[in-house]
Design a protein around this motif. Structure first.
Motif: not given
Length: 145
Positions: A58, A63-64, A105-106, A108
């Motif tokens: 990234t 932070e994901p 923000t990713p 997952m």
């Protein structure tokens, strides 16, 4: 004297077809199809990782948020080092709050291999309704079975 009039002042019929309106209509239809074609995707958009791929680097320090489903069907939210169990109805509220604070923000999804596919899809649609545009799937690199 040339033109559509003859000597007696009467109009004679034109032998040409005017195609300019036809071209205008075709251009408008082309633009409409170009705009609507990407919207025809059905389902949940996901980026599936490959087991042989290198880890994703990234470019920023965001932070994901990792949403996990264990083999019993329980949901967990992990943000940084903190992992907490979450009820399915509370999951959407918590992810919405995180995404509203930090839209980049990713998010997952980690699902146990013994969890039903339908439960993972339900989790992904819940995340999509919570405002997450892209959902990533996490897998462990390993041998091909």
């Amino acid at each position: 004297m040339q033109g559509p009039f003859n000597r007696s002042g009467q109009r004679r019929p034109m032998a040409e077809i005017n195609v300019v309106p036809f071209i205008d209509v075709m251009l408008v239809l082309l633009v409409i199809f170009m705009i609507t074609a990407p919207m025809l995707n059905q389902g949940v958009d996901v980026e599936l990782p490959r087991a042989t791929a290198e880890p994703i680097d990234t470019e920023d320090d965001t932070e994901p948020v990792i949403v996990s489903v264990d083999k019993d069907g329980e949901y967990y939210i992990t943000l940084g080092e903190d992992s907490t169990a979450v009820a399915p109805d509370e999951l959407s509220k918590r992810v919405t709050a995180i995404v509203q604070r930090r839209p980049d923000t990713p998010v997952m999804v980690r699902g146990d291999r013994h969890v039903a596919y339908g439960q993972v899809v339900t989790l992904m649609t819940t995340l999509q309704r919570a405002g997450v545009a892209n959902v990533g799937l996490i897998s462990e690199p390993g041998s091909d079975e």
